[in-house]
Design an enzyme around this catalytic site. Structure first.
Site, PDB file in Angstrom:
ATOM      1  N   GLU A 259      50.923  58.908  28.437  1.00  0.00           N
ATOM      2  CA  GLU A 259      49.477  58.612  28.505  1.00  0.00           C
ATOM      3  C   GLU A 259      49.153  57.293  29.042  1.00  0.00           C
ATOM      4  OE1 GLU A 259      49.753  59.558  24.231  1.00  0.00           O
ATOM      5  OE2 GLU A 259      49.383  57.213  24.026  1.00  0.00           O
TER       6      GLU A 259
ATOM      7  N   LYS B 247      47.793  53.447  29.133  1.00  0.00           N
ATOM      8  CA  LYS B 247      48.084  52.395  28.253  1.00  0.00           C
ATOM      9  C   LYS B 247      46.615  51.746  28.489  1.00  0.00           C
ATOM     10  CE  LYS B 247      50.900  48.378  27.028  1.00  0.00           C
ATOM     11  NZ  LYS B 247      49.694  47.578  26.803  1.00  0.00           N
TER      12      LYS B 247
ATOM     13  N   ASP C 154      43.822  48.603  28.437  1.00  0.00           N
ATOM     14  CA  ASP C 154      43.724  47.496  28.032  1.00  0.00           C
ATOM     15  C   ASP C 154      42.533  47.113  27.076  1.00  0.00           C
ATOM     16  OD1 ASP C 154      44.664  44.940  28.433  1.00  0.00           O
ATOM     17  OD2 ASP C 154      43.936  44.802  30.351  1.00  0.00           O
TER      18      ASP C 154
ATOM     19  N   TYR D  58      45.403  56.694  19.741  1.00  0.00           N
ATOM     20  CA  TYR D  58      46.685  57.369  20.391  1.00  0.00           C
ATOM     21  C   TYR D  58      47.905  57.414  19.635  1.00  0.00           C
ATOM     22  CZ  TYR D  58      46.784  52.317  20.873  1.00  0.00           C
ATOM     23  OH  TYR D  58      46.941  51.022  20.489  1.00  0.00           O
TER      24      TYR D  58
ATOM     25  N   LYS E 151      54.667  49.314  32.574  1.00  0.00           N
ATOM     26  CA  LYS E 151      53.508  48.444  33.084  1.00  0.00           C
ATOM     27  C   LYS E 151      53.307  48.617  34.626  1.00  0.00           C
ATOM     28  CE  LYS E 151      52.215  44.930  30.606  1.00  0.00           C
ATOM     29  NZ  LYS E 151      50.965  44.406  29.878  1.00  0.00           N
TER      30      LYS E 151
ATOM     31  N   CYS F 110      25.237  15.456  45.145  1.00  0.00           N
ATOM     32  CA  CYS F 110      25.300  16.770  45.559  1.00  0.00           C
ATOM     33  C   CYS F 110      26.251  16.659  47.026  1.00  0.00           C
ATOM     34  CB  CYS F 110      23.996  17.099  46.138  1.00  0.00           C
ATOM     35  SG  CYS F 110      24.020  18.654  47.107  1.00  0.00           S
TER      36      CYS F 110
ATOM     37  N   CYS G 158      23.687  17.154  50.178  1.00  0.00           N
ATOM     38  CA  CYS G 158      22.597  16.241  50.409  1.00  0.00           C
ATOM     39  C   CYS G 158      22.597  14.896  49.799  1.00  0.00           C
ATOM     40  CB  CYS G 158      21.326  16.878  50.155  1.00  0.00           C
ATOM     41  SG  CYS G 158      20.984  17.032  48.469  1.00  0.00           S
TER      42      CYS G 158
ATOM     43  N   CYS H 182      21.860  20.343  41.781  1.00  0.00           N
ATOM     44  CA  CYS H 182      21.102  19.608  42.682  1.00  0.00           C
ATOM     45  C   CYS H 182      19.503  20.011  42.798  1.00  0.00           C
ATOM     46  CB  CYS H 182      21.766  19.745  44.246  1.00  0.00           C
ATOM     47  SG  CYS H 182      20.578  19.013  45.419  1.00  0.00           S
TER      48      CYS H 182
ATOM     49  N   CYS I 109      17.498  20.681  49.779  1.00  0.00           N
ATOM     50  CA  CYS I 109      18.913  20.237  49.916  1.00  0.00           C
ATOM     51  C   CYS I 109      19.283  21.439  51.142  1.00  0.00           C
ATOM     52  CB  CYS I 109      19.710  20.665  48.804  1.00  0.00           C
ATOM     53  SG  CYS I 109      21.228  20.832  48.888  1.00  0.00           S
TER      54      CYS I 109
HETATM   55  S1  IVH Z   1      51.380  53.254  20.949  1.00  0.00           S
HETATM   56  C1  IVH Z   1      54.112  52.071  17.654  1.00  0.00           C
HETATM   57  N1  IVH Z   1      49.764  53.878  23.099  1.00  0.00           N
HETATM   58  O1  IVH Z   1      49.517  48.415  23.848  1.00  0.00           O
HETATM   59  C2  IVH Z   1      53.333  52.273  19.148  1.00  0.00           C
HETATM   60  N2  IVH Z   1      49.789  51.824  22.623  1.00  0.00           N
HETATM   61  O2  IVH Z   1      51.478  46.474  24.437  1.00  0.00           O
HETATM   62  C3  IVH Z   1      51.899  52.006  18.841  1.00  0.00           C
HETATM   63  N3  IVH Z   1      48.158  50.248  23.810  1.00  0.00           N
HETATM   64  O3  IVH Z   1      49.904  47.359  20.530  1.00  0.00           O
HETATM   65  C4  IVH Z   1      51.498  51.657  20.523  1.00  0.00           C
HETATM   66  N4  IVH Z   1      47.315  52.070  25.096  1.00  0.00           N
HETATM   67  O4  IVH Z   1      47.417  48.091  21.575  1.00  0.00           O
HETATM   68  C5  IVH Z   1      50.057  53.019  22.170  1.00  0.00           C
HETATM   69  N5  IVH Z   1      48.484  54.873  24.794  1.00  0.00           N
HETATM   70  C6  IVH Z   1      48.805  53.988  23.792  1.00  0.00           C
HETATM   71  C7  IVH Z   1      48.373  52.551  24.236  1.00  0.00           C
HETATM   72  C8  IVH Z   1      48.798  51.761  23.526  1.00  0.00           C
HETATM   73  C9  IVH Z   1      47.131  50.895  24.545  1.00  0.00           C
HETATM   74  C10 IVH Z   1      48.572  48.898  23.375  1.00  0.00           C
HETATM   75  C11 IVH Z   1      48.582  48.837  21.808  1.00  0.00           C
HETATM   76  C12 IVH Z   1      49.899  48.096  21.608  1.00  0.00           C
HETATM   77  C13 IVH Z   1      49.890  47.512  23.198  1.00  0.00           C
HETATM   78  C14 IVH Z   1      51.483  47.372  23.086  1.00  0.00           C
END
Ligand code: IVH
Length: 699
Positions: free
Chosen positions: A135, A137, A139, A248, A344, A438, A441, A456, A461
């Site tokens: 799934e 990740k 941000d 999640y 990542k 500036c 000028c 400025c 200018c």
């Molecule tokens: S699971 C015990 N699932 O990424 C496991 N984390 O770099 C808990 N994050 O601290 C994390 N998307 O804040 C999980 N689909 C996802 C996520 C996720 C973002 C974040 C989360 C975690 C951090 C770790």
């Protein structure tokens, strides 16, 4: 709760209530019915992004509930939709300990890392096949939610993983998060759910535009915006920013006495599916199950190529062992679970050397420091220049010439310097010196007390003059195609162009002698300049580059007058009566039009034939289906960009207004619509449309 037939039932129930048909035996039953349908409406709107009720209908339901609760205060429950109140300011957030530690994730960066992890899982489990879930990740900033007896009782930040901060009031502002959910029906007494609070990329961009316009440094990425918002002391502000969350992970639960573990809690996939069913926002639509690491790897590659297509910033995928039983067997280290790993995506960060800082004069005279760094590829483009925004940013980061710097470019966001790597300093780094005069000028620079920028203030200018012309010709202003930066600067430097009116009497014979200006490009350029004469008044006003006047304010101003000269005599007080015009904007506008040189320039433009009238004021051109109809868009649109939506309405003959007034026919509302919506409702003459209803109208 949201099986198809249930949705139909709830929809019908809501419609009946809206129509005043209420079959409840008493107030308690009526309140329950209203809560149920409002929660359903919120779910469709905030979780599914697919609203089913108009704002008017929603408000009708909400008002009914409020009225009943006022009459029967004893029946008000903590999970009522009316209790997402954002009153008062938190002093600070109390520390709370998490039910189980909030761990981090181990990172992987390539197929080999993933294979190693897969091998470790197999070695530890001696299973034939292990199912993996993948799934996104997200941000953002992680949050924890605790529900007891079906009610949301606590929201917390991660903090140090053991102790977090109690931010329940802010979590309650996120309408995507249910205040109650039917856990006890499944035998679950208490449950802790983890997820990520996130901010839509488009909300983030809007937000940053606003900051830059106010002379503030933009926030670096949606993650910073999310974590900052989560900890804001004013919950109303949290609501306004449209923070949402994606859940999640179920980190902990206890069962009611005598209850058996529900089958929903047998695997990660099932548990998230279950949360989704209970009305939570989850990644289920983006979640996939695989039977081998090779399939996972292939998915990682294909997903990475699409990372920018999601509405939220995503920095990788999280791969989790699907079975909870196997997860338990694998256990965790003190830092991360062994049953999950983050894959990542390629870093949009790189290090480079800061060689020098240039100071660029902008259209408004603000002098911006720009770092020149050794060329470095980040996310597919080579970065050589990075804006440092203003002096405060440079001081705060303690940047020095010669520093090795960490540069990031997230998604569509402009590159920025995260920090200098101070551990790599040799002692030969030099401080960044700010100019006192500036660079264009040589006039002394000034710093307005409550602003971050040095300016400025010489309006003639040369760089400012050129920048103003570039802005005038730009796409969102007068849209003079093929008259971009390079050409404007070239003509300016050659003395062929001195000011904005000069655009309309260029010496074409001279231009034809320039390299790269054949007959065809001259004809095109001439035509583009000619076409700009009929642009709408709001584009002209925007193109003038008045400080703090963005596209929206320009529209507000244009729609308030018949001719631009009507603005000459308007004072700050009058301007402040316009929608979204505050004292700062108003005095900037009043100043601009009171300066004789500016009026003279407009007079020259009018003599050249540039449109100065607000045609939409009464005498609207006919033709389109929506001819004569006026539109205004407000809130965060999720279906399209605001500019695109406005273009659609205009294409059909509609006119975009800048504010809500009796002239407005349609107000199209996105998420978190604020004062405009209120005002439109008060007027009672405006038709309020959801995005879907708008699409229906223009179809
Ligand atoms: S699971 C015990 N699932 O990424 C496991 N984390 O770099 C808990 N994050 O601290 C994390 N998307 O804040 C999980 N689909 C996802 C996520 C996720 C973002 C974040 C989360 C975690 C951090 C770790």
């Amino acid at each position: 709760m949201h099986a198809k037939n249930d949705e139909q039932r709830l929809y019908k129930k809501a419609k009946d209530l809206i129509d005043g048909k209420n079959s409840a035996a008493d107030a308690g039953e009526a309140i329950d019915a209203l809560k149920e349908v409002i929660n359903f409406a919120d779910w469709r709107y905030y979780v599914e992004s697919d609203p089913t009720f108009s704002d008017f209908e929603y408000d009708t339901l909400f008002k009914q509930l409020k009225a009943l609760e006022e009459k029967n205060p004893a029946l008000v429950t903590i999970d009522s939709p009316t209790q997402r109140v954002a009153k008062g300011i938190s002093e600070k957030f109390a520390p709370v300990s998490h039910l189980v530690p909030m761990l981090s994730l181990d990172n992987t960066y390539n197929a080999e890392d993933l294979r190693d992890w897969d091998k470790r899982c197999h070695d530890a489990l001696s299973e034939g096949t292990i199912e993996y879930c993948a799934e996104p990740k997200y941000d953002g900033a992680s949050i924890s939610l605790v529900y007891e007896n079906d009610k949301l009782v606590r929201g917390a930040t991660r903090g140090d993983g053991i102790m977090g901060e109690e931010i329940t009031i802010n979590v309650r502002q996120m309408k995507s998060i249910p205040l109650s959910a039917a856990f006890t029906k499944y035998g679950v007494a208490q449950i802790e759910i983890r997820g990520e609070s996130v901010i839509h990329k488009n909300v983030f961009e809007e937000f940053n535009k606003q900051r830059v316009a106010e002379g503030l440094a933009p926030l670096a990425n949606p993650r910073n915006a999310a974590s900052g918002t989560l900890r804001m002391l004013d919950p109303a502000e949290v609501r306004k920013r449209g923070l949402t969350a994606i859940l999640y992970n179920i980190s902990h639960y206890t069962l009611k006495d005598g209850a058996n573990m529900p089958k929903e809690l047998s695997s990660h996939f099932n548990s998230l599916q279950w949360l989704a069913q209970l009305g939570f926002p989850t990644p289920v639509k983006e979640m996939k199950v695989f039977k081998s690491i090779d399939e996972v790897i292939a998915y990682c590659h294909s997903f990475e190529a699409q990372r920018d297509n999601l509405p939220f910033e995503v920095d990788g995928l999280v791969i989790k062992v699907n079975s909870f039983e196997l997860q338990d067997k694998l256990g965790m280290t003190s830092h991360h679970p062994r049953w999950a790993v983050a894959y990542k995506f390629k870093a949009r960060q790189a290090t480079s050397k800061l060689r020098r800082v240039e100071f660029q004069v902008g259209r408004t005279g603000a002098v911006t420091p720009v770092a020149k760094i050794d060329p470095v590829p980040i996310g597919g483009v080579t970065v050589t220049s990075v804006s440092l925004f203003n002096e405060d940013v440079v001081r705060e980061k303690d940047l020095r010439i010669g520093d090795t710097v960490l540069v990031e470019r997230a998604g569509d966001v402009i590159p920025y310097i995260v920090k200098p790597l101070t551990e790599l300093r040799t002692g030969e780094e030099e401080p960044i010196k700010f100019p006192t005069h500036c660079p264009a000028c040589n006039q002394p620079l000034e710093r307005v007390p409550d602003e971050a920028a040095w300016r400025c203030i010489n309006i003639s200018c040369p760089v400012q003059v050129a920048e103003r012309m570039i802005h005038y010709a730009s796409k969102d202003a007068m849209d003079i195609r093929s008259f971009g930066d390079a050409n404007v600067r070239k003509f300016f430097d050659l003395g062929l162009l001195k000011d904005i009116p000069g655009i309309y009497h260029l010496d074409w014979d001279k231009i034809r002698t320039l390299e790269g200006f054949g007959e065809k490009s001259v004809t095109n350029l001439k035509q583009a300049i000619e076409n700009s004469k009929t642009q709408s008044l709001n584009r002209l006003i925007y193109g003038l580059g008045i400080r703090y006047v963005g596209e929206t304010t320009a529209k507000t101003l244009a729609s308030a007058v018949n001719h631009i000269s009507d603005l000459y005599e308007k004072d700050v007080e009058w301007l402040c009566t316009l929608e979204d015009v505050g004292p700062k904007v108003a005095s900037s506008v009043a100043d601009f039009f009171s300066i004789p040189e500016n009026r003279h320039m407009l007079q020259l433009l009018e003599q050249e034939g540039v449109n100065m009238h607000n045609h939409h004021h009464g005498q609207k051109e006919t033709g389109g289906e929506l001819s004569g109809k006026t539109f205004l868009f407000t809130g965060t649109l999720s279906r399209f960009k605001r500019g695109d939506a406005e273009a659609i309405a205009e294409e059909k003959g509609g006119t975009i207004l800048g504010g809500v007034s009796s002239k407005l026919n349609y107000l199209v509302v996105g998420e978190d619509a604020g004062s405009k919506l209120e005002k439109a409702k008060k007027l009672g003459t405006v038709t309020i449309l959801t995005e879907d209803e708008f699409l229906e109208l223009v179809k």
